[in-house]
Design an enzyme around this catalytic site. Structure first.
Site, PDB file in Angstrom:
ATOM      1  CG  ASP A   1      -2.495   0.955   1.096  1.00 54.57           C
ATOM      2  OD1 ASP A   1      -1.923   2.167   1.030  1.00 54.57           O
ATOM      3  OD2 ASP A   1      -3.428   0.280   1.168  1.00 54.57           O
TER       4      ASP A   1
ATOM      5  CE1 TYR B   1     -14.256   3.669  -6.617  1.00 50.84           C
ATOM      6  CE2 TYR B   1     -16.358   3.314  -6.704  1.00 50.84           C
ATOM      7  CZ  TYR B   1     -15.113   3.056  -6.097  1.00 50.84           C
ATOM      8  OH  TYR B   1     -15.158   2.108  -5.331  1.00 50.84           O
TER       9      TYR B   1
ATOM     10  CE  LYS C   1     -13.686   0.069  -7.704  1.00 52.82           C
ATOM     11  NZ  LYS C   1     -12.374  -0.470  -7.283  1.00 52.82           N
TER      12      LYS C   1
HETATM   13  P1  NAD Z   1      -9.430   2.365   1.038  1.00 52.15           P
HETATM   14  O1  NAD Z   1      -9.360   3.552   0.297  1.00 52.15           O
HETATM   15  O2  NAD Z   1      -9.304   2.241   2.610  1.00 52.15           O
HETATM   16  O3  NAD Z   1      -8.178   1.339   0.454  1.00 52.15           O
HETATM   17  C1  NAD Z   1      -7.741   1.332  -0.535  1.00 52.15           C
HETATM   18  C2  NAD Z   1      -6.126   1.352  -0.408  1.00 52.15           C
HETATM   19  O4  NAD Z   1      -5.500   1.496  -1.752  1.00 52.15           O
HETATM   20  C3  NAD Z   1      -5.832   2.531   0.382  1.00 52.15           C
HETATM   21  O5  NAD Z   1      -5.028   2.184   1.527  1.00 52.15           O
HETATM   22  C4  NAD Z   1      -4.747   3.386  -0.666  1.00 52.15           C
HETATM   23  O6  NAD Z   1      -3.561   3.812  -0.033  1.00 52.15           O
HETATM   24  C5  NAD Z   1      -4.398   2.170  -1.471  1.00 52.15           C
HETATM   25  N1  NAD Z   1      -3.842   2.714  -2.891  1.00 52.15           N
HETATM   26  C6  NAD Z   1      -4.569   3.620  -3.451  1.00 52.15           C
HETATM   27  N2  NAD Z   1      -3.486   3.856  -4.577  1.00 52.15           N
HETATM   28  C7  NAD Z   1      -2.396   3.188  -4.292  1.00 52.15           C
HETATM   29  C8  NAD Z   1      -1.520   2.979  -5.277  1.00 52.15           C
HETATM   30  N3  NAD Z   1      -1.109   3.805  -6.295  1.00 52.15           N
HETATM   31  N4  NAD Z   1      -0.515   2.128  -4.740  1.00 52.15           N
HETATM   32  C9  NAD Z   1      -0.650   1.440  -3.548  1.00 52.15           C
HETATM   33  N5  NAD Z   1      -1.838   1.543  -2.665  1.00 52.15           N
HETATM   34  C10 NAD Z   1      -2.574   2.164  -3.299  1.00 52.15           C
HETATM   35  O7  NAD Z   1     -10.855   1.597   0.418  1.00 52.15           O
HETATM   36  P2  NAD Z   1     -11.618   0.502   0.871  1.00 52.15           P
HETATM   37  O8  NAD Z   1     -12.786   0.730   1.574  1.00 52.15           O
HETATM   38  O9  NAD Z   1     -10.624  -0.464   1.762  1.00 52.15           O
HETATM   39  O10 NAD Z   1     -11.965  -0.305  -0.721  1.00 52.15           O
HETATM   40  C11 NAD Z   1     -11.152  -1.357  -0.900  1.00 52.15           C
HETATM   41  C12 NAD Z   1     -11.686  -1.669  -2.434  1.00 52.15           C
HETATM   42  O11 NAD Z   1     -13.007  -1.986  -2.528  1.00 52.15           O
HETATM   43  C13 NAD Z   1     -11.359  -0.375  -3.444  1.00 52.15           C
HETATM   44  O12 NAD Z   1     -11.019  -0.919  -4.571  1.00 52.15           O
HETATM   45  C14 NAD Z   1     -12.858  -0.003  -3.494  1.00 52.15           C
HETATM   46  O13 NAD Z   1     -12.885   0.747  -4.689  1.00 52.15           O
HETATM   47  C15 NAD Z   1     -13.717  -1.196  -3.572  1.00 52.15           C
HETATM   48  N6  NAD Z   1     -14.764  -1.155  -2.844  1.00 52.15           N
HETATM   49  C16 NAD Z   1     -15.308  -0.463  -1.437  1.00 52.15           C
HETATM   50  C17 NAD Z   1     -16.310  -0.171  -1.115  1.00 52.15           C
HETATM   51  C18 NAD Z   1     -16.640   0.314   0.221  1.00 52.15           C
HETATM   52  O14 NAD Z   1     -17.660   0.670   0.733  1.00 52.15           O
HETATM   53  N7  NAD Z   1     -15.330   0.491   0.987  1.00 52.15           N
HETATM   54  C19 NAD Z   1     -17.536  -0.379  -1.925  1.00 52.15           C
HETATM   55  C20 NAD Z   1     -17.209  -0.767  -3.370  1.00 52.15           C
HETATM   56  C21 NAD Z   1     -16.105  -0.976  -3.737  1.00 52.15           C
END
Ligand code: NAD
Length: 328
Positions: free
Chosen positions: A32, A149, A153
């Site tokens: 990350d 976004y 996806k």
């Molecule tokens: P989050 O933002 O807490 O986690 C995503 C992580 O990706 C972050 O810690 C960020 O630092 C890391 N990241 C971003 N760019 C990066 C890069 N260039 N290199 C390395 N790391 C990088 O989000 P989350 O809620 O844990 O979501 C995880 C996944 O699930 C995501 O793909 C999100 O789109 C998807 N998602 C989440 C939800 C939700 O409700 N939380 C809903 C639909 C989809």
């Protein structure tokens, strides 16, 4: 010993997933841009690096893992993804990560990548009636997500499935619907509705007022983190590639969500509706496909998850203000 790679292991869902994989006895590498914000990572190896950089991805995927979970994305709540101000970054950053991870994983003979898509990829035209949103998996096309976004996806879920078709991989794709729980972002602009509402209610006095974006009549469902992790692991190890919804079918309006949180807090809360980004009018998970393919679907109530989340956010606020007082 089985091995797993968690991309996005410093994020909300990724950090919970690492804990679960460790409990199962996996050797886990996390990667990350940052360490988890609220607890020490339990990963055996944690690489702080940028997955947009191909040379980083080569270093991170240096072997064949039993399971890869690709959760890294440039994302946030409505205040981040629906204002239009971050569209270029969201599309470029997340697509680059996915292109890099899919290709490098294939070249290092990895077979099984879990990819987290989102309910935001569903067409806006099926989500105009707050009482009857349609989010059955087969309704994805003709595509018309309401945000960039969502478009990214959709592109990336197709990317991972194309590697299955052309290169014999067994990648798995889930469409998450609003995941919430402790150790998630709860302030700063990237937090989502349940965390934002818990924070506002916790900070409000009894009989106080909180601000709600829009009229609050838009509907959503919210899935507690433990059930998200369970569904993610079950899908990854199943023989169904997806895409499949991982979400709750307990649909509420945002006004009802506020009422539940206020009740948990034991406060009377007045809602002040102000203009703000709200997304589609209605959205709910449709769990028929996951039940059919995995013989499992989430079952816990929204209230049970909110009780744990509210208690955690209230504790964060208390320890922040204790910290501020001792620093003063
Ligand atoms: P989050 O933002 O807490 O986690 C995503 C992580 O990706 C972050 O810690 C960020 O630092 C890391 N990241 C971003 N760019 C990066 C890069 N260039 N290199 C390395 N790391 C990088 O989000 P989350 O809620 O844990 O979501 C995880 C996944 O699930 C995501 O793909 C999100 O789109 C998807 N998602 C989440 C939800 C939700 O409700 N939380 C809903 C639909 C989809």
């Amino acid at each position: 010993m089985k091995t797993a790679l968690v991309c996005g292991a410093g994020g909300f869902i990724g950090s919970h997933l690492v804990k679960r994989l460790k409990r199962e006895g996996f050797w886990v590498r996390g990667v990350d841009l940052k360490f988890p914000g609220f607890a020490e990572t339990e990963a055996d190896d944690f690489i702080v690096a940028d997955l947009r950089d191909q040379s980083v991805v080569e270093r991170v995927i240096d072997r064949s893992f039993d399971e890869i979970y690709q959760l890294a994305a440039d994302m946030g709540g409505a205040g981040y993804i629906f204002t239009g101000e971050h569209d270029a970054d969201i599309m470029h950053n997340s697509a680059t990560i996915n292109l890099n991870v899919a290709d490098r994983a294939y070249k290092r003979n990895n077979k099984r990548i879990f990819y987290s898509s989102s309910a935001c990829m569903y067409p806006a035209y099926n989500q105009e009636d707050p009482e009857n949103p349609n989010c059955v998996e087969s309704s994805a096309y003709p595509a018309a997500p309401d945000s960039e976004y969502g478009w990214e996806k959709l592109f990336s879920e197709r990317l991972f499935l194309a590697y299955n078709r052309n290169y014999g991989m067994v990648n798995r794709v889930a469409r998450y619907h609003n995941i919430f729980g402790p150790e998630g972002t709860w302030q700063g602009g990237k937090e989502k509705a349940p965390a934002a509402i818990c924070r506002k209610v916790a900070l409000a006095a009894n009989n106080g007022e909180i601000e709600i974006w829009g009229d609050g009549a838009q509907t959503r469902s919210f899935l507690f983190i433990d059930e998200c992790i369970e569904g993610t692991i079950r899908l990854t190890r199943s023989n169904f590639e997806g895409p499949v919804n991982i979400g709750s079918e307990e649909m509420v309006t945002i006004n009802q969500l506020v009422d539940i949180v206020a009740d948990i807090a034991g406060k009377k809360i007045h809602k002040n509706h102000i203009p703000g980004p709200t997304g589609v009018r209605g959205r709910n998970s449709d769990n028929r496909l996951i039940e059919e393919k995995l013989g499992w679907a989430p079952g816990a109530t929204l209230r049970a998850g909110l009780e744990k989340t509210y208690a955690w956010i209230e504790a964060q606020i208390r320890s922040n203000s204790a910290g501020n007082k001792s620093a003063a």
